[in-house]
Design a protein around this motif. Structure first.
Motif, PDB file in Angstrom:
ATOM      1  N   SER A 273       0.826  -1.207   0.000  1.00 36.04           N
ATOM      2  CA  SER A 273       0.000   0.000   0.000  1.00 36.04           C
ATOM      3  C   SER A 273       0.859   1.256   0.000  1.00 36.04           C
ATOM      4  N   MET A 274       2.108   1.136   0.496  1.00 34.35           N
ATOM      5  CA  MET A 274       2.992   2.297   0.488  1.00 34.35           C
ATOM      6  C   MET A 274       3.294   2.733  -0.955  1.00 34.35           C
ATOM      7  N   CYS A 275       3.531   1.743  -1.831  1.00 38.32           N
ATOM      8  CA  CYS A 275       3.813   2.053  -3.245  1.00 38.32           C
ATOM      9  C   CYS A 275       2.569   2.650  -3.898  1.00 38.32           C
ATOM     10  N   PHE A 276       1.413   2.103  -3.537  1.00 46.06           N
ATOM     11  CA  PHE A 276       0.157   2.643  -4.046  1.00 46.06           C
ATOM     12  C   PHE A 276       0.043   4.124  -3.674  1.00 46.06           C
ATOM     13  N   SER A 277       0.340   4.418  -2.402  1.00 44.98           N
ATOM     14  CA  SER A 277       0.224   5.793  -1.928  1.00 44.98           C
ATOM     15  C   SER A 277       1.203   6.719  -2.647  1.00 44.98           C
ATOM     16  N   ILE A 278       2.414   6.239  -2.870  1.00 44.00           N
ATOM     17  CA  ILE A 278       3.417   7.086  -3.547  1.00 44.00           C
ATOM     18  C   ILE A 278       2.925   7.437  -4.952  1.00 44.00           C
ATOM     19  N   LEU A 279       2.454   6.425  -5.682  1.00 41.75           N
ATOM     20  CA  LEU A 279       1.986   6.668  -7.050  1.00 41.75           C
ATOM     21  C   LEU A 279       0.756   7.569  -7.047  1.00 41.75           C
ATOM     22  N   TYR A 280      -0.132   7.305  -6.090  1.00 37.18           N
ATOM     23  CA  TYR A 280      -1.356   8.110  -6.024  1.00 37.18           C
ATOM     24  C   TYR A 280      -1.023   9.570  -5.728  1.00 37.18           C
ATOM     25  N   ASP A 281      -0.174   9.790  -4.729  1.00 38.21           N
ATOM     26  CA  ASP A 281       0.172  11.164  -4.355  1.00 38.21           C
ATOM     27  C   ASP A 281       0.900  11.888  -5.489  1.00 38.21           C
ATOM     28  N   ARG A 282       1.682  11.153  -6.225  1.00 42.20           N
ATOM     29  CA  ARG A 282       2.463  11.778  -7.295  1.00 42.20           C
ATOM     30  C   ARG A 282       1.595  12.195  -8.482  1.00 42.20           C
ATOM     31  N   TYR A 283       0.586  11.399  -8.795  1.00 42.60           N
ATOM     32  CA  TYR A 283      -0.141  11.649 -10.050  1.00 42.60           C
ATOM     33  C   TYR A 283      -1.587  12.105  -9.896  1.00 42.60           C
ATOM     34  N   ALA A 284      -2.205  11.872  -8.731  1.00 43.20           N
ATOM     35  CA  ALA A 284      -3.644  12.160  -8.624  1.00 43.20           C
ATOM     36  C   ALA A 284      -3.963  13.629  -8.914  1.00 43.20           C
ATOM     37  N   GLY A 285      -3.189  14.534  -8.322  1.00 38.70           N
ATOM     38  CA  GLY A 285      -3.442  15.961  -8.525  1.00 38.70           C
ATOM     39  C   GLY A 285      -3.256  16.371  -9.975  1.00 38.70           C
ATOM     40  N   LYS A 286      -2.236  15.804 -10.601  1.00 42.07           N
ATOM     41  CA  LYS A 286      -1.963  16.147 -12.010  1.00 42.07           C
ATOM     42  C   LYS A 286      -3.103  15.654 -12.909  1.00 42.07           C
ATOM     43  N   ILE A 287      -3.538  14.436 -12.645  1.00 45.99           N
ATOM     44  CA  ILE A 287      -4.637  13.872 -13.438  1.00 45.99           C
ATOM     45  C   ILE A 287      -5.910  14.694 -13.221  1.00 45.99           C
ATOM     46  N   PHE A 288      -6.160  15.035 -11.963  1.00 43.44           N
ATOM     47  CA  PHE A 288      -7.348  15.838 -11.647  1.00 43.44           C
ATOM     48  C   PHE A 288      -7.293  17.173 -12.389  1.00 43.44           C
ATOM     49  N   GLY A 289      -6.131  17.819 -12.376  1.00 42.76           N
ATOM     50  CA  GLY A 289      -5.976  19.114 -13.054  1.00 42.76           C
ATOM     51  C   GLY A 289      -6.305  19.018 -14.534  1.00 42.76           C
ATOM     52  N   LYS A 290      -5.802  17.980 -15.174  1.00 36.95           N
ATOM     53  CA  LYS A 290      -6.070  17.814 -16.610  1.00 36.95           C
ATOM     54  C   LYS A 290      -7.563  17.557 -16.853  1.00 36.95           C
ATOM     55  N   CYS A 291      -8.133  16.696 -16.010  1.00 34.01           N
ATOM     56  CA  CYS A 291      -9.570  16.389 -16.168  1.00 34.01           C
ATOM     57  C   CYS A 291     -10.398  17.653 -15.957  1.00 34.01           C
TER      58      CYS A 291
ATOM     59  N   LEU B 209     -17.200  15.966 -12.069  1.00 32.37           N
ATOM     60  CA  LEU B 209     -16.859  15.037 -13.152  1.00 32.37           C
ATOM     61  C   LEU B 209     -15.368  14.734 -13.146  1.00 32.37           C
ATOM     62  N   ALA B 210     -14.575  15.784 -12.908  1.00 34.66           N
ATOM     63  CA  ALA B 210     -13.119  15.612 -12.888  1.00 34.66           C
ATOM     64  C   ALA B 210     -12.709  14.669 -11.766  1.00 34.66           C
ATOM     65  N   GLN B 211     -13.373  14.796 -10.625  1.00 32.02           N
ATOM     66  CA  GLN B 211     -13.065  13.923  -9.488  1.00 32.02           C
ATOM     67  C   GLN B 211     -13.405  12.464  -9.829  1.00 32.02           C
ATOM     68  N   ASP B 212     -14.606  12.249 -10.400  1.00 28.33           N
ATOM     69  CA  ASP B 212     -15.002  10.884 -10.788  1.00 28.33           C
ATOM     70  C   ASP B 212     -14.045  10.329 -11.834  1.00 28.33           C
ATOM     71  N   ALA B 213     -13.690  11.184 -12.791  1.00 29.17           N
ATOM     72  CA  ALA B 213     -12.790  10.739 -13.860  1.00 29.17           C
ATOM     73  C   ALA B 213     -11.435  10.349 -13.283  1.00 29.17           C
ATOM     74  N   THR B 214     -10.957  11.122 -12.316  1.00 30.06           N
ATOM     75  CA  THR B 214      -9.659  10.816 -11.687  1.00 30.06           C
ATOM     76  C   THR B 214      -9.694   9.421 -11.063  1.00 30.06           C
ATOM     77  N   GLN B 215     -10.797   9.121 -10.381  1.00 34.02           N
ATOM     78  CA  GLN B 215     -10.922   7.801  -9.751  1.00 34.02           C
ATOM     79  C   GLN B 215     -10.916   6.692 -10.799  1.00 34.02           C
ATOM     80  N   GLU B 216     -11.687   6.905 -11.854  1.00 31.06           N
ATOM     81  CA  GLU B 216     -11.775   5.863 -12.892  1.00 31.06           C
ATOM     82  C   GLU B 216     -10.439   5.676 -13.602  1.00 31.06           C
ATOM     83  N   ILE B 217      -9.772   6.783 -13.860  1.00 28.08           N
ATOM     84  CA  ILE B 217      -8.479   6.709 -14.544  1.00 28.08           C
ATOM     85  C   ILE B 217      -7.480   5.971 -13.661  1.00 28.08           C
ATOM     86  N   PHE B 218      -7.498   6.278 -12.367  1.00 30.62           N
ATOM     87  CA  PHE B 218      -6.566   5.595 -11.463  1.00 30.62           C
ATOM     88  C   PHE B 218      -6.867   4.106 -11.365  1.00 30.62           C
ATOM     89  N   THR B 219      -8.142   3.768 -11.347  1.00 33.19           N
ATOM     90  CA  THR B 219      -8.493   2.341 -11.307  1.00 33.19           C
ATOM     91  C   THR B 219      -7.931   1.660 -12.556  1.00 33.19           C
TER      92      THR B 219
END
Lengths: 183, 91
Positions: free
Chosen positions: A13-31, A40-50
Protein backbone atom coordinates in the motif's frame (compact mmCIF):
# COMPACT_ATOMS: atom_id res chain seq x y z
CA UNK A 1 9.68 3.02 -12.29
CA UNK A 2 11.14 1.34 -9.26
CA UNK A 3 7.95 2.11 -7.35
CA UNK A 4 5.84 0.63 -10.14
CA UNK A 5 7.86 -2.59 -10.15
CA UNK A 6 7.76 -2.85 -6.39
CA UNK A 7 3.99 -2.34 -6.40
CA UNK A 8 3.59 -5.08 -9.00
CA UNK A 9 5.71 -7.47 -6.94
CA UNK A 10 4.34 -6.76 -3.49
CA UNK A 11 1.05 -4.86 -3.96
CA UNK A 12 2.32 -2.79 -1.04
CA UNK A 13 0.00 0.00 0.00
CA UNK A 14 2.99 2.30 0.49
CA UNK A 15 3.81 2.05 -3.24
CA UNK A 16 0.16 2.64 -4.05
CA UNK A 17 0.22 5.79 -1.93
CA UNK A 18 3.42 7.09 -3.55
CA UNK A 19 1.99 6.67 -7.05
CA UNK A 20 -1.36 8.11 -6.02
CA UNK A 21 0.17 11.16 -4.36
CA UNK A 22 2.46 11.78 -7.29
CA UNK A 23 -0.14 11.65 -10.05
CA UNK A 24 -3.64 12.16 -8.62
CA UNK A 25 -3.44 15.96 -8.53
CA UNK A 26 -1.96 16.15 -12.01
CA UNK A 27 -4.64 13.87 -13.44
CA UNK A 28 -7.35 15.84 -11.65
CA UNK A 29 -5.98 19.11 -13.05
CA UNK A 30 -6.07 17.81 -16.61
CA UNK A 31 -9.57 16.39 -16.17
CA UNK A 32 -10.73 19.69 -14.70
CA UNK A 33 -9.44 21.70 -17.66
CA UNK A 34 -10.79 19.20 -20.20
CA UNK A 35 -14.15 18.35 -18.64
CA UNK A 36 -14.78 21.77 -17.05
CA UNK A 37 -16.65 20.28 -14.10
CA UNK A 38 -15.14 19.58 -10.71
CA UNK A 39 -17.34 16.64 -9.74
CA UNK A 40 -16.86 15.04 -13.15
CA UNK A 41 -13.12 15.61 -12.89
CA UNK A 42 -13.06 13.92 -9.49
CA UNK A 43 -15.00 10.88 -10.79
CA UNK A 44 -12.79 10.74 -13.86
CA UNK A 45 -9.66 10.82 -11.69
CA UNK A 46 -10.92 7.80 -9.75
CA UNK A 47 -11.78 5.86 -12.89
CA UNK A 48 -8.48 6.71 -14.54
CA UNK A 49 -6.57 5.60 -11.46
CA UNK A 50 -8.49 2.34 -11.31
CA UNK A 51 -7.58 1.77 -14.96
CA UNK A 52 -3.96 2.59 -14.28
CA UNK A 53 -3.64 0.18 -11.36
CA UNK A 54 -5.52 -2.61 -13.10
CA UNK A 55 -3.34 -2.26 -16.21
CA UNK A 56 -0.06 -1.57 -14.46
CA UNK A 57 1.36 -4.94 -15.49
CA UNK A 58 0.74 -3.98 -19.13
CA UNK A 59 3.00 -0.93 -18.93
CA UNK A 60 5.73 -1.76 -21.39
CA UNK A 61 8.44 0.70 -20.30
CA UNK A 62 8.71 1.84 -23.92
CA UNK A 63 7.57 5.32 -22.90
CA UNK A 64 8.04 7.26 -19.69
CA UNK A 65 5.62 6.20 -16.98
CA UNK A 66 4.21 9.74 -16.80
CA UNK A 67 3.56 9.73 -20.56
CA UNK A 68 1.69 6.43 -20.22
CA UNK A 69 -0.37 7.81 -17.33
CA UNK A 70 -1.21 10.99 -19.24
CA UNK A 71 -2.14 9.08 -22.38
CA UNK A 72 -4.70 7.11 -20.35
CA UNK A 73 -5.94 10.40 -18.90
CA UNK A 74 -6.32 12.17 -22.24
CA UNK A 75 -7.90 9.17 -23.93
CA UNK A 76 -10.38 8.79 -21.07
CA UNK A 77 -11.41 12.46 -21.28
CA UNK A 78 -11.63 12.42 -25.08
CA UNK A 79 -13.80 9.28 -24.99
CA UNK A 80 -15.95 10.78 -22.26
CA UNK A 81 -16.57 13.96 -24.22
CA UNK A 82 -17.25 11.99 -27.40
CA UNK A 83 -19.79 9.88 -25.56
CA UNK A 84 -21.52 13.00 -24.42
CA UNK A 85 -21.58 14.11 -28.05
CA UNK A 86 -20.26 17.46 -27.13
CA UNK A 87 -17.54 17.22 -29.72
CA UNK A 88 -18.46 14.71 -32.38
CA UNK A 89 -15.76 16.00 -34.70
CA UNK A 90 -13.00 15.85 -32.14
CA UNK A 91 -9.67 15.89 -33.93
CA UNK A 92 -11.36 15.59 -37.29
CA UNK A 93 -10.32 18.17 -39.85
CA UNK A 94 -13.35 20.34 -39.63
CA UNK A 95 -14.49 22.72 -42.32
CA UNK A 96 -15.37 25.42 -39.85
CA UNK A 97 -14.54 28.86 -41.20
CA UNK A 98 -12.18 30.28 -38.69
CA UNK A 99 -11.61 33.96 -38.15
CA UNK A 100 -7.88 33.81 -38.05
CA UNK A 101 -7.01 36.27 -40.74
CA UNK A 102 -6.20 39.06 -38.34
CA UNK A 103 -3.43 36.97 -36.81
CA UNK A 104 -0.61 37.74 -39.20
CA UNK A 105 2.23 35.64 -37.84
CA UNK A 106 2.59 32.55 -35.76
CA UNK A 107 1.76 33.18 -32.12
CA UNK A 108 4.89 32.90 -30.01
CA UNK A 109 4.87 30.28 -27.26
CA UNK A 110 5.63 33.00 -24.71
CA UNK A 111 2.39 34.79 -25.56
CA UNK A 112 0.49 31.84 -24.15
CA UNK A 113 2.84 30.66 -21.46
CA UNK A 114 3.19 34.10 -19.89
CA UNK A 115 -0.52 34.87 -19.90
CA UNK A 116 -1.89 35.54 -16.39
CA UNK A 117 -3.21 32.32 -14.88
CA UNK A 118 -6.77 33.64 -14.50
CA UNK A 119 -6.75 34.77 -18.12
CA UNK A 120 -5.23 31.51 -19.27
CA UNK A 121 -7.94 29.56 -17.44
CA UNK A 122 -10.65 31.68 -19.04
CA UNK A 123 -9.12 31.27 -22.49
CA UNK A 124 -8.75 27.50 -22.08
CA UNK A 125 -12.33 27.35 -20.86
CA UNK A 126 -13.53 29.00 -24.05
CA UNK A 127 -11.48 26.89 -26.43
CA UNK A 128 -12.92 23.72 -27.96
CA UNK A 129 -11.85 20.55 -26.13
CA UNK A 130 -9.56 19.32 -28.91
CA UNK A 131 -7.62 22.59 -28.86
CA UNK A 132 -7.40 22.48 -25.07
CA UNK A 133 -6.06 18.95 -25.28
CA UNK A 134 -3.21 19.70 -27.68
CA UNK A 135 -2.23 22.84 -25.77
CA UNK A 136 -2.05 20.94 -22.49
CA UNK A 137 -0.04 18.16 -24.08
CA UNK A 138 2.41 20.62 -25.56
CA UNK A 139 2.81 23.22 -22.81
CA UNK A 140 1.88 21.41 -19.62
CA UNK A 141 3.37 18.00 -20.33
CA UNK A 142 6.17 19.10 -22.69
CA UNK A 143 5.24 16.35 -25.10
CA UNK A 144 6.88 16.27 -28.50
CA UNK A 145 4.83 16.63 -31.69
CA UNK A 146 5.69 13.02 -32.45
CA UNK A 147 4.34 11.79 -29.11
CA UNK A 148 1.17 13.85 -29.42
CA UNK A 149 0.63 12.51 -32.94
CA UNK A 150 1.07 8.93 -31.84
CA UNK A 151 -1.16 9.41 -28.81
CA UNK A 152 -3.97 10.93 -30.87
CA UNK A 153 -3.36 8.66 -33.85
CA UNK A 154 -2.76 11.59 -36.21
CA UNK A 155 0.08 12.60 -38.48
CA UNK A 156 2.72 14.97 -37.20
CA UNK A 157 1.78 17.60 -39.77
CA UNK A 158 -1.88 17.41 -38.69
CA UNK A 159 -0.83 17.98 -35.10
CA UNK A 160 1.42 20.92 -36.06
CA UNK A 161 -1.51 22.52 -37.86
CA UNK A 162 -3.88 21.79 -34.98
CA UNK A 163 -1.44 23.33 -32.52
CA UNK A 164 -0.93 26.40 -34.68
CA UNK A 165 -4.68 26.96 -34.93
CA UNK A 166 -5.19 26.35 -31.24
CA UNK A 167 -2.53 28.93 -30.38
CA UNK A 168 -4.06 31.44 -32.76
CA UNK A 169 -7.53 30.90 -31.33
CA UNK A 170 -6.22 31.23 -27.79
CA UNK A 171 -4.44 34.45 -28.66
CA UNK A 172 -7.55 35.85 -30.34
CA UNK A 173 -9.75 34.92 -27.37
CA UNK A 174 -7.29 36.57 -25.02
CA UNK A 175 -7.42 39.76 -27.04
CA UNK A 176 -11.21 39.68 -27.23
CA UNK A 177 -11.73 38.95 -23.57
CA UNK A 178 -9.04 41.01 -21.89
CA UNK A 179 -7.32 43.52 -24.13
CA UNK A 180 -10.54 45.11 -25.35
CA UNK A 181 -11.92 45.36 -21.82
CA UNK A 182 -8.91 47.40 -20.77
CA UNK A 183 -9.28 49.85 -23.67
CA UNK B 1 13.80 30.96 -15.69
CA UNK B 2 11.15 30.67 -18.38
CA UNK B 3 7.62 31.45 -17.19
CA UNK B 4 5.06 28.81 -18.06
CA UNK B 5 1.65 29.45 -16.58
CA UNK B 6 0.29 26.19 -17.97
CA UNK B 7 2.43 24.57 -15.30
CA UNK B 8 1.33 27.13 -12.71
CA UNK B 9 -2.28 26.19 -13.40
CA UNK B 10 -1.41 22.54 -12.94
CA UNK B 11 0.31 23.27 -9.63
CA UNK B 12 -2.70 25.26 -8.42
CA UNK B 13 -5.03 22.40 -9.34
CA UNK B 14 -2.77 19.90 -7.62
CA UNK B 15 -2.81 21.95 -4.42
CA UNK B 16 -6.59 22.28 -4.61
CA UNK B 17 -6.96 18.52 -5.13
CA UNK B 18 -4.67 17.80 -2.19
CA UNK B 19 -6.82 19.97 0.09
CA UNK B 20 -10.26 18.93 -1.10
CA UNK B 21 -10.20 15.45 -2.56
CA UNK B 22 -6.95 13.60 -1.97
CA UNK B 23 -7.90 11.61 1.14
CA UNK B 24 -11.45 10.85 0.03
CA UNK B 25 -10.15 9.82 -3.36
CA UNK B 26 -7.45 7.59 -1.90
CA UNK B 27 -9.91 5.75 0.34
CA UNK B 28 -12.45 5.30 -2.45
CA UNK B 29 -9.77 4.04 -4.81
CA UNK B 30 -8.34 1.61 -2.25
CA UNK B 31 -11.84 0.24 -1.67
CA UNK B 32 -12.44 -0.13 -5.40
CA UNK B 33 -9.13 -1.90 -5.92
CA UNK B 34 -9.72 -4.20 -2.92
CA UNK B 35 -13.08 -5.13 -4.41
CA UNK B 36 -11.47 -5.86 -7.80
CA UNK B 37 -8.81 -7.92 -6.04
CA UNK B 38 -11.50 -9.89 -4.19
CA UNK B 39 -13.37 -10.53 -7.45
CA UNK B 40 -10.11 -11.68 -9.02
CA UNK B 41 -9.42 -14.07 -6.15
CA UNK B 42 -12.95 -15.47 -6.30
CA UNK B 43 -12.60 -15.97 -10.05
CA UNK B 44 -9.20 -17.58 -9.59
CA UNK B 45 -10.51 -20.10 -7.07
CA UNK B 46 -13.98 -20.83 -8.38
CA UNK B 47 -13.81 -20.54 -12.16
CA UNK B 48 -11.52 -23.58 -12.68
CA UNK B 49 -13.75 -25.61 -10.32
CA UNK B 50 -16.86 -24.47 -12.13
CA UNK B 51 -15.33 -25.49 -15.46
CA UNK B 52 -14.45 -28.92 -14.02
CA UNK B 53 -17.99 -29.38 -12.71
CA UNK B 54 -19.46 -28.37 -16.07
CA UNK B 55 -17.14 -30.72 -17.93
CA UNK B 56 -17.93 -33.66 -15.66
CA UNK B 57 -21.64 -32.90 -15.97
CA UNK B 58 -21.48 -32.96 -19.76
CA UNK B 59 -19.28 -36.10 -19.70
CA UNK B 60 -21.93 -38.00 -17.76
CA UNK B 61 -24.41 -38.08 -20.63
CA UNK B 62 -21.94 -38.54 -23.46
CA UNK B 63 -20.89 -41.30 -25.89
CA UNK B 64 -21.35 -45.01 -25.01
CA UNK B 65 -17.60 -45.57 -25.22
CA UNK B 66 -17.00 -43.17 -22.42
CA UNK B 67 -19.90 -44.40 -20.35
CA UNK B 68 -19.38 -46.71 -17.45
CA UNK B 69 -21.11 -49.99 -17.79
CA UNK B 70 -21.42 -52.43 -14.90
CA UNK B 71 -20.61 -56.09 -15.67
CA UNK B 72 -23.94 -57.07 -14.05
CA UNK B 73 -25.90 -54.70 -16.28
CA UNK B 74 -27.87 -56.62 -18.93
CA UNK B 75 -26.94 -55.96 -22.53
CA UNK B 76 -29.92 -54.71 -24.44
CA UNK B 77 -28.87 -56.59 -27.56
CA UNK B 78 -28.34 -59.86 -25.88
CA UNK B 79 -30.46 -62.09 -23.72
CA UNK B 80 -29.00 -64.10 -20.89
CA UNK B 81 -27.89 -66.74 -23.30
CA UNK B 82 -26.66 -64.68 -26.18
CA UNK B 83 -28.24 -62.71 -28.97
CA UNK B 84 -31.99 -62.84 -28.96
CA UNK B 85 -34.05 -64.33 -31.71
CA UNK B 86 -35.31 -60.88 -32.53
CA UNK B 87 -31.91 -59.46 -33.03
CA UNK B 88 -30.88 -62.43 -35.17
CA UNK B 89 -33.73 -61.70 -37.53
CA UNK B 90 -35.19 -65.15 -37.11
CA UNK B 91 -38.44 -63.82 -35.71
Amino acid sequence: MEVVNRYLETQASMCFSILYDRYAGKIFGKCLVLLKDEALAQDATQEIFTKIFLNLSGFGEKAKFSTWVYSITYNFCIDFLRRRKKMQSLFDDDTEVERLKDVADDVADEELMEMETAHLRAVLDRLPADDRTVLLMKYQDDMSIKDIASMLDKTESAIKMKLKRAKEKAYRFKQEMFTEAVL
Amino acid sequence: MKVNNFKTIQEEDERYYAQQWQEKGRTALQNALSFCKLLGQIAEVYVPRAVEVLLSATDAGQTPSGRYRSPDMPDNDKGPGGPSAYSDGRL
